[in-house]
Design a protein around this motif. Structure first.
Motif, PDB file in Angstrom:
ATOM      1  N   TYR A  52       0.831  -1.201   0.000  1.00  0.00           N
ATOM      2  CA  TYR A  52       0.000   0.000   0.000  1.00  0.00           C
ATOM      3  C   TYR A  52       0.868   1.254   0.000  1.00  0.00           C
ATOM      4  CZ  TYR A  52      -2.966   3.718   1.814  1.00  0.00           C
ATOM      5  OH  TYR A  52      -3.614   4.918   1.997  1.00  0.00           O
ATOM      6  N   ALA A  55       2.390   1.745  -3.383  1.00  0.00           N
ATOM      7  CA  ALA A  55       1.387   2.261  -4.324  1.00  0.00           C
ATOM      8  C   ALA A  55       1.163   3.757  -4.120  1.00  0.00           C
ATOM      9  CB  ALA A  55       0.072   1.501  -4.144  1.00  0.00           C
ATOM     10  N   ARG A  56       1.115   4.199  -2.878  1.00  0.00           N
ATOM     11  CA  ARG A  56       0.925   5.641  -2.602  1.00  0.00           C
ATOM     12  C   ARG A  56       2.137   6.428  -3.104  1.00  0.00           C
ATOM     13  NH1 ARG A  56      -3.909   7.200  -2.106  1.00  0.00           N
ATOM     14  NH2 ARG A  56      -3.094   9.083  -1.086  1.00  0.00           N
ATOM     15  N   ASP A  59       1.708   6.640  -6.977  1.00  0.00           N
ATOM     16  CA  ASP A  59       0.619   7.503  -7.448  1.00  0.00           C
ATOM     17  C   ASP A  59       0.763   8.944  -6.963  1.00  0.00           C
ATOM     18  OD1 ASP A  59      -0.598   5.528  -8.907  1.00  0.00           O
ATOM     19  OD2 ASP A  59      -1.977   4.932  -7.302  1.00  0.00           O
ATOM     20  N   ILE A 168     -10.274  -2.386  -4.191  1.00  0.00           N
ATOM     21  CA  ILE A 168      -9.683  -2.060  -5.500  1.00  0.00           C
ATOM     22  C   ILE A 168     -10.503  -2.675  -6.620  1.00  0.00           C
ATOM     23  CG2 ILE A 168      -7.645  -2.357  -6.970  1.00  0.00           C
ATOM     24  CD1 ILE A 168      -5.954  -2.398  -4.437  1.00  0.00           C
ATOM     25  N   SER A 275      -4.950  -8.118 -13.372  1.00  0.00           N
ATOM     26  CA  SER A 275      -4.808  -6.712 -12.967  1.00  0.00           C
ATOM     27  C   SER A 275      -4.134  -5.889 -14.062  1.00  0.00           C
ATOM     28  CB  SER A 275      -4.014  -6.617 -11.667  1.00  0.00           C
ATOM     29  OG  SER A 275      -2.741  -7.219 -11.806  1.00  0.00           O
ATOM     30  N   ILE A 284      -8.049   0.361 -13.112  1.00  0.00           N
ATOM     31  CA  ILE A 284      -7.242   0.649 -11.932  1.00  0.00           C
ATOM     32  C   ILE A 284      -6.002   1.401 -12.381  1.00  0.00           C
ATOM     33  CG2 ILE A 284      -8.067  -1.386 -10.669  1.00  0.00           C
ATOM     34  CD1 ILE A 284      -5.465  -2.784 -11.361  1.00  0.00           C
ATOM     35  N   THR A 285      -5.321   2.053 -11.435  1.00  0.00           N
ATOM     36  CA  THR A 285      -4.132   2.831 -11.765  1.00  0.00           C
ATOM     37  C   THR A 285      -2.894   1.958 -11.748  1.00  0.00           C
ATOM     38  OG1 THR A 285      -3.670   3.415  -9.468  1.00  0.00           O
ATOM     39  CG2 THR A 285      -5.208   4.837 -10.672  1.00  0.00           C
ATOM     40  N   GLN A 288      -2.050   1.111  -8.225  1.00  0.00           N
ATOM     41  CA  GLN A 288      -2.881   0.026  -7.719  1.00  0.00           C
ATOM     42  C   GLN A 288      -2.413  -1.324  -8.258  1.00  0.00           C
ATOM     43  OE1 GLN A 288      -6.699   1.642  -8.957  1.00  0.00           O
ATOM     44  NE2 GLN A 288      -7.273   2.039  -6.819  1.00  0.00           N
ATOM     45  N   ALA A 291       0.347  -2.258  -6.150  1.00  0.00           N
ATOM     46  CA  ALA A 291      -0.174  -2.686  -4.852  1.00  0.00           C
ATOM     47  C   ALA A 291      -0.761  -4.094  -4.930  1.00  0.00           C
ATOM     48  CB  ALA A 291      -1.228  -1.698  -4.357  1.00  0.00           C
ATOM     49  N   VAL A 292      -1.520  -4.374  -6.012  1.00  0.00           N
ATOM     50  CA  VAL A 292      -2.116  -5.700  -6.174  1.00  0.00           C
ATOM     51  C   VAL A 292      -1.029  -6.761  -6.235  1.00  0.00           C
ATOM     52  CG1 VAL A 292      -3.375  -7.196  -7.758  1.00  0.00           C
ATOM     53  CG2 VAL A 292      -4.252  -4.911  -7.220  1.00  0.00           C
TER      54      VAL A 292
END
Length: 583
Positions: A52, A55-56, A59, A168, A275, A284-285, A288, A291-292
């Motif tokens: 997570y 991912a932050r 993004d 998500i 994904s 999804i970005t 993400q 993150a996945v």
């Protein structure tokens, strides 16, 4: 200061089934197990937190070209790594305590039960089986408790990751929720097959250990009769059978290990493929997607722990079942209500089954035409088997067993000589010093044993004292029995492995060392029987004549023939030693 036991009172185990026994080990340390579960859960969830944060950072930092946000998220990733390292240390430390506590508790329970069984154990369970249970099965059972820490954490982490993926994409969450149970369905039959193979393997391993112990114990005899090669070939054949069973266990385990590695990898590839297509479709970005990937890659860790826990549970159930089998062996029914006091002082022992009366304070010889009957008589007099023996008119089974063991000592042929220095082997009670030890060695005509050792009484001697000859071991056992100074001492053929000159010295010194105390010598040697106060001649398990040695020689043909056979010179100190002490 005496050493402190890990568990002076290990508790009462639940022997109604292997899982109940394992659950009892958990209940014995609830707070430590709870702490391990908390650390395990926090560590597992922490593994899922890092994707997570990554991912932050992607993004909010990289894609937004915000250096400050990127640095903040990077710092959070570093902090999370430090926290995870600490949680991992605490998880491993706590679970090690949990397993070691369970191991010590199981060992304490087993030792306590084995001490209660006493002479019953060799008749009901092979030594190799006991060694296998104590050496391996305890550890396998304790390893199952790992499931209470990382195992619980794996289940919680699996649920948390599924919830996060749902936020998500429900499709990705559905893949996770359905994929992990599919892994369990695929591996479940292999685990059941492993349990069957492991049970057979553990049983044959115990049998082979018993055979190895028998061969080692009788190696000198086997070599003397030319049977060493025969037994070696039989042992090799049994070893090959065990090897084949080991291959079966290894084959099943290898499939489990392979599927444990391959299936999560295929699962990860499938989720990444789905994904990636969702990123291409704009659902999804990129962050993400990262993150996945991180979530699913992290999910491999709890999945591995769950599969490993399943394997440990299978081995632990097999091991716990064997522990329970040992714990449920009941001692012979030789007890009673323990409601009668023991005689306050020396008193006669009477055995109605044989008609023998042992006078208090005397040295009595017992010559039996059947060695098995002599041993059975000693077991009844020492309350190792059921009987109607009375002590000072009081039924022996109505006296507290601790009192009987403290005051009546049976020195038999099979007592174990533990490793240690000669001094430690002979220091059987508090207050025994070197003067007392040397006096007992002299009474047993064993001074030469200590004098011949390089460091005297301080010389280390291995288990079973195999570095000593048979006659030396027998004399050390006799000295140990004398040092215990029991009120009643029952000796079973204490000089069978010594030469005639040594036997004569032992007979003379034994009468002096035990003067005024009750002593029973079960033997057929005329050198021993000629030194006792009186002799009881047993035929068919019953006393048929009593009197002095010379008197019985003159008027009892059966006794005369019996002691004539027992008067042949022994093979001296090269003979295999028998004799020891049990109390």
């Amino acid at each position: 200061m005496p050493p402190q036991l890990p568990h002076p009172d290990p508790g009462v185990p639940d022997t109604r089934g292997p899982l109940r026994y394992i659950w009892w080990l958990v209940r014995c340390q609830p707070w430590r197990v709870l702490r391990g579960s908390l650390f395990g859960t926090a560590w597992m969830i922490g593994l899922a937190a890092r994707p997570y944060l990554v991912a932050r950072a992607v993004d909010d930092g990289l894609r937004a070209h915000d250096t400050g946000a990127l640095l903040r998220w990077v710092a959070a990733i570093v902090a999370a790594g430090i926290a995870l390292a600490w949680l991992g240390i605490m998880r491993h430390r706590t679970m090690t305590f949990v397993r070691e506590d369970a191991t010590a508790r199981s060992a304490g329970v087993l030792v306590r039960h084995l001490s209660r069984l006493g002479a019953v154990l060799p008749r009901k369970l092979a030594a190799g089986e006991v060694a296998t249970v104590g050496g391996a099965d305890i550890g396998h059972t304790s390893a199952v408790l790992t499931m209470t820490g990382p195992g619980v954490g794996a289940v919680v982490a699996y649920a948390v990751i599924a919830v996060v993926l749902w936020s998500i994409s429900p499709l990705l969450a559905a893949c996770v929720l359905l994929g992990v149970p599919a892994i369990a369905v695929l591996i479940g039959p292999l685990l059941r097959r492993l349990e069957r193979a492991e049970s057979v393997y553990r049983q044959r391993q115990g049998d082979l250990t018993t055979r190895a112990g028998d061969i080692v114990a009788g190696l000198r005899v086997l070599a003397g009769v030319g049977g060493r090669g025969l037994f070696a070939r039989r042992y090799a054949a049994r070893s090959r059978d065990l090897l084949r069973e080991g291959y079966r266990v290894g084959a099943v385990n290898s499939w489990i290990e392979a599927l444990t590695s391959v299936i999560p990898g295929l699962f990860l590839a499938a989720v990444v493929w789905i994904s990636a297509r969702m990123v291409a479709a704009g659902d999804i970005t990129v962050g993400q997607l990262v993150a996945v990937y991180g979530y699913v890659a992290t999910l491999i860790v709890p999945v591995w722990f769950l599969l490993e826990g399943g394997y440990q549970l299978i081995r632990g159930r097999v091991a716990a079942r064997r522990i329970i089998a040992l714990l449920t062996i009941a001692p012979d029914d030789t007890g009673g209500p323990d409601d009668r006091p023991a005689p306050a002082g020396p008193a006669d022992l009477h055995d109605p089954a044989s008609g023998l009366t042992v006078p208090a304070g005397g040295l009595l010889g017992v010559a039996s035409d059947d060695p098995a009957e002599a041993v059975a008589l000693a077991d009844r007099l020492g309350r190792y088997t059921a009987g109607e023996v009375t002590w000072g008119g009081v039924p022996l089974t109505r006296i507290a067993l601790d009192e009987v063991r403290a005051r009546i000592l049976v020195a038999d042929h099979d007592s174990y000589l533990f490793g240690g220095t000669l001094r430690e082997i002979l220091r059987v009670r508090p207050g025994v010093g070197d003067p007392e030890i040397r006096a007992a060695l002299r009474a047993a005509s064993a001074e030469d044993v200590a004098d011949a050792l390089p460091e005297g009484l301080g010389t280390p001697i291995g288990t079973r004292a195999r570095t000593l000859s048979g006659g030396q071991r027998q004399r050390v056992r006799l000295a140990r029995a004398l040092l215990a100074e029991p009120e009643v001492l029952i000796l079973i053929d204490p000089t069978s492995a010594v030469d005639a000159h040594t036997e004569e010295r032992i007979a003379r010194r034994l009468a002096t060392a035990r003067a005024g105390r009750t002593t029973v010598v079960l033997a057929t040697s005329p050198l021993l029987l000629g030194r006792v106060d009186a002799v009881a001649y047993l035929s068919g398990g019953r006393v048929v004549a009593t009197g002095g040695h010379a008197e019985l020689l003159a008027r009892e043909p059966g006794y005369r023939a019996l002691v004539a056979r027992g008067g042949d010179p022994a093979d001296s100190d090269s003979s295999a030693g028998v004799g020891g002490a049990r109390r």
